[in-house]
Scaffold this motif. Structure first.
Motif, PDB file in Angstrom:
ATOM      1  N   ILE A  61      32.195  -2.814 -51.100  1.00  0.00           N
ATOM      2  CA  ILE A  61      31.279  -1.971 -50.342  1.00  0.00           C
ATOM      3  C   ILE A  61      30.843  -2.722 -49.099  1.00  0.00           C
ATOM      4  CG2 ILE A  61      29.069  -0.764 -50.374  1.00  0.00           C
ATOM      5  CD1 ILE A  61      29.354  -0.588 -53.396  1.00  0.00           C
ATOM      6  N   SER A  62      30.878  -2.042 -47.961  1.00  0.00           N
ATOM      7  CA  SER A  62      30.430  -2.640 -46.705  1.00  0.00           C
ATOM      8  C   SER A  62      29.111  -2.006 -46.293  1.00  0.00           C
ATOM      9  CB  SER A  62      31.473  -2.439 -45.605  1.00  0.00           C
ATOM     10  OG  SER A  62      32.662  -3.146 -45.909  1.00  0.00           O
ATOM     11  N   LYS A  74      22.257  -9.655 -35.444  1.00  0.00           N
ATOM     12  CA  LYS A  74      22.652  -8.562 -36.324  1.00  0.00           C
ATOM     13  C   LYS A  74      22.947  -9.093 -37.720  1.00  0.00           C
ATOM     14  CE  LYS A  74      24.557  -5.723 -32.605  1.00  0.00           C
ATOM     15  NZ  LYS A  74      23.442  -4.775 -32.647  1.00  0.00           N
ATOM     16  N   LEU A  75      22.730  -8.201 -38.707  1.00  0.00           N
ATOM     17  CA  LEU A  75      22.943  -8.579 -40.103  1.00  0.00           C
ATOM     18  C   LEU A  75      23.746  -7.493 -40.806  1.00  0.00           C
ATOM     19  CD1 LEU A  75      22.301 -10.477 -42.540  1.00  0.00           C
ATOM     20  CD2 LEU A  75      20.310  -9.022 -42.969  1.00  0.00           C
ATOM     21  N   GLY A  76      24.791  -7.898 -41.507  1.00  0.00           N
ATOM     22  CA  GLY A  76      25.605  -6.984 -42.312  1.00  0.00           C
ATOM     23  C   GLY A  76      25.883  -7.607 -43.668  1.00  0.00           C
ATOM     24  N   ALA A  77      26.481  -6.833 -44.561  1.00  0.00           N
ATOM     25  CA  ALA A  77      26.744  -7.339 -45.912  1.00  0.00           C
ATOM     26  C   ALA A  77      27.983  -6.682 -46.488  1.00  0.00           C
ATOM     27  CB  ALA A  77      25.542  -7.098 -46.821  1.00  0.00           C
ATOM     28  N   LYS A  78      28.624  -7.398 -47.398  1.00  0.00           N
ATOM     29  CA  LYS A  78      29.760  -6.892 -48.167  1.00  0.00           C
ATOM     30  C   LYS A  78      29.525  -7.210 -49.635  1.00  0.00           C
ATOM     31  CE  LYS A  78      33.155  -7.460 -44.431  1.00  0.00           C
ATOM     32  NZ  LYS A  78      34.433  -8.111 -44.033  1.00  0.00           N
ATOM     33  N   ILE A  79      29.809  -6.240 -50.470  1.00  0.00           N
ATOM     34  CA  ILE A  79      29.616  -6.419 -51.913  1.00  0.00           C
ATOM     35  C   ILE A  79      30.967  -6.230 -52.595  1.00  0.00           C
ATOM     36  CG2 ILE A  79      28.391  -5.630 -53.963  1.00  0.00           C
ATOM     37  CD1 ILE A  79      26.249  -4.485 -52.119  1.00  0.00           C
ATOM     38  N   HIS A  80      31.403  -7.237 -53.325  1.00  0.00           N
ATOM     39  CA  HIS A  80      32.657  -7.182 -54.074  1.00  0.00           C
ATOM     40  C   HIS A  80      32.333  -7.154 -55.563  1.00  0.00           C
ATOM     41  CE1 HIS A  80      34.946  -8.415 -50.417  1.00  0.00           C
ATOM     42  NE2 HIS A  80      33.850  -9.128 -50.177  1.00  0.00           N
ATOM     43  N   TRP A  81      32.885  -6.170 -56.271  1.00  0.00           N
ATOM     44  CA  TRP A  81      32.723  -6.131 -57.733  1.00  0.00           C
ATOM     45  C   TRP A  81      34.080  -6.428 -58.374  1.00  0.00           C
ATOM     46  CZ3 TRP A  81      29.649  -6.911 -61.431  1.00  0.00           C
ATOM     47  CH2 TRP A  81      29.956  -6.506 -62.732  1.00  0.00           C
ATOM     48  N   GLU A 117      27.944 -15.909 -50.117  1.00  0.00           N
ATOM     49  CA  GLU A 117      28.378 -16.702 -48.971  1.00  0.00           C
ATOM     50  C   GLU A 117      27.786 -16.089 -47.705  1.00  0.00           C
ATOM     51  OE1 GLU A 117      32.579 -17.037 -48.853  1.00  0.00           O
ATOM     52  OE2 GLU A 117      32.735 -18.055 -50.794  1.00  0.00           O
ATOM     53  N   ILE A 118      27.303 -16.925 -46.813  1.00  0.00           N
ATOM     54  CA  ILE A 118      26.675 -16.463 -45.578  1.00  0.00           C
ATOM     55  C   ILE A 118      27.435 -17.061 -44.386  1.00  0.00           C
ATOM     56  CG2 ILE A 118      24.545 -16.387 -44.236  1.00  0.00           C
ATOM     57  CD1 ILE A 118      23.017 -16.722 -46.868  1.00  0.00           C
ATOM     58  N   GLU A 119      27.807 -16.207 -43.453  1.00  0.00           N
ATOM     59  CA  GLU A 119      28.554 -16.647 -42.286  1.00  0.00           C
ATOM     60  C   GLU A 119      27.929 -16.054 -41.036  1.00  0.00           C
ATOM     61  OE1 GLU A 119      33.117 -16.425 -40.454  1.00  0.00           O
ATOM     62  OE2 GLU A 119      32.656 -15.587 -42.431  1.00  0.00           O
ATOM     63  N   THR A 151      25.378 -12.166 -38.472  1.00  0.00           N
ATOM     64  CA  THR A 151      25.334 -12.813 -39.775  1.00  0.00           C
ATOM     65  C   THR A 151      25.830 -11.833 -40.830  1.00  0.00           C
ATOM     66  OG1 THR A 151      23.470 -14.212 -39.140  1.00  0.00           O
ATOM     67  CG2 THR A 151      23.872 -13.929 -41.494  1.00  0.00           C
ATOM     68  N   THR A 152      26.795 -12.288 -41.639  1.00  0.00           N
ATOM     69  CA  THR A 152      27.369 -11.449 -42.699  1.00  0.00           C
ATOM     70  C   THR A 152      27.126 -12.114 -44.049  1.00  0.00           C
ATOM     71  OG1 THR A 152      29.099 -10.653 -41.210  1.00  0.00           O
ATOM     72  CG2 THR A 152      29.445 -10.317 -43.568  1.00  0.00           C
ATOM     73  N   ILE A 153      26.609 -11.334 -44.974  1.00  0.00           N
ATOM     74  CA  ILE A 153      26.382 -11.812 -46.337  1.00  0.00           C
ATOM     75  C   ILE A 153      27.512 -11.274 -47.202  1.00  0.00           C
ATOM     76  CG2 ILE A 153      24.791 -11.866 -48.281  1.00  0.00           C
ATOM     77  CD1 ILE A 153      22.546 -11.173 -46.344  1.00  0.00           C
ATOM     78  N   ASP A 154      28.271 -12.169 -47.815  1.00  0.00           N
ATOM     79  CA  ASP A 154      29.391 -11.780 -48.684  1.00  0.00           C
ATOM     80  C   ASP A 154      28.969 -12.027 -50.130  1.00  0.00           C
ATOM     81  OD1 ASP A 154      31.838 -11.330 -49.946  1.00  0.00           O
ATOM     82  OD2 ASP A 154      32.949 -12.020 -48.187  1.00  0.00           O
ATOM     83  N   ILE A 155      28.811 -10.942 -50.880  1.00  0.00           N
ATOM     84  CA  ILE A 155      28.321 -11.022 -52.253  1.00  0.00           C
ATOM     85  C   ILE A 155      29.465 -10.662 -53.199  1.00  0.00           C
ATOM     86  CG2 ILE A 155      26.629 -10.144 -53.906  1.00  0.00           C
ATOM     87  CD1 ILE A 155      24.923  -9.344 -51.460  1.00  0.00           C
ATOM     88  N   SER A 156      29.776 -11.560 -54.119  1.00  0.00           N
ATOM     89  CA  SER A 156      30.811 -11.319 -55.131  1.00  0.00           C
ATOM     90  C   SER A 156      30.150 -11.341 -56.507  1.00  0.00           C
ATOM     91  CB  SER A 156      31.922 -12.376 -55.064  1.00  0.00           C
ATOM     92  OG  SER A 156      32.582 -12.322 -53.815  1.00  0.00           O
TER      93      SER A 156
END
Length: 203
Positions: free
Chosen positions: A125-126, A85-92, A198-200, A176-181
């Protein structure tokens, strides 16, 4: 008798004389210019084509809904095939000087999440997890950035679009989670966009 001879002589002389041809007809004269004549009226201007914005918006929304339904069906099929599975988070982090007006995430060139026209009031944003085939994939993040509400009036119309692409490796059977700042430390009208990823992966 003499009178008859005289008449005969006159007739013979008339036949011997050359006959005169009629004079040619004079050429037709051009009509005199009439200074008072009015020019023909100009052709009416072409009517510009009107665009039915409401109809175009309705068609766009209809196509978009059909696309999301198609992707939802595809995800249901993938859930029974792939355990990864793949997810993502976007931080502004650029608020309040800069605000994130729109965000979009693409996977292998296909959009998997789009904020659309609605304003983004959250700074984080998730993106929901989705099943994905293990292996390498291309991920693209698109952000549309605009000045905050406290910006000076002459800078209200400024802003930019940020697009960043990268490749990830999704392990088999893991989340797998992609954390984008993303941030911007610029001082309008200058920009200094920054982005960190960052990828975890975990069970």
């Amino acid at each position: 008798m003499q009178t008859a001879i005289a008449l005969l002589s006159v007739l013979l002389a008339a036949d011997a004389a050359p006959k005169q041809r009629p004079a040619p007809a004079p050429p037709p004269t051009a009509p005199a210019d009439d200074d008072n004549a009015k020019p023909p009226p100009p052709a009416p201007p072409a009517t510009p084509a009107t665009i039915d914005v409401a109809r175009l918006r309705a068609e766009y929304d209809k196509l978009r809904d059909a696309l999301f339904r198609s992707r939802a069906r595809s995800m249901l099929v993938e859930e029974g095939v792939y355990a990864s599975k793949l997810g993502a988070k976007i931080h502004w982090n650029g608020a309040p000087d800069f605000i994130m007006r729109r965000a979009e995430v693409l996977l292998d060139g296909n959009s998997i999440w789009d904020s659309g026209e609605k304003p983004l009031v959250d700074e984080m944003i998730s993106v929901s997890e989705r099943p994905i085939k293990p292996g390498t994939h291309s991920v693209t993040i698109r952000l549309e950035i605009r000045p905050g509400k406290k910006t000076q009036k002459e800078n209200e119309g400024l802003g930019y679009e940020l697009e960043h692409s990268f490749v990830i490796n999704v392990p088999d059977g893991k989340r797998t989670t992609i954390d984008i700042s993303a941030d911007d430390d610029g001082d309008l009208p200058e920009y200094e966009p920054e982005i960190e990823i960052e990828i975890e992966s975990e069970k």
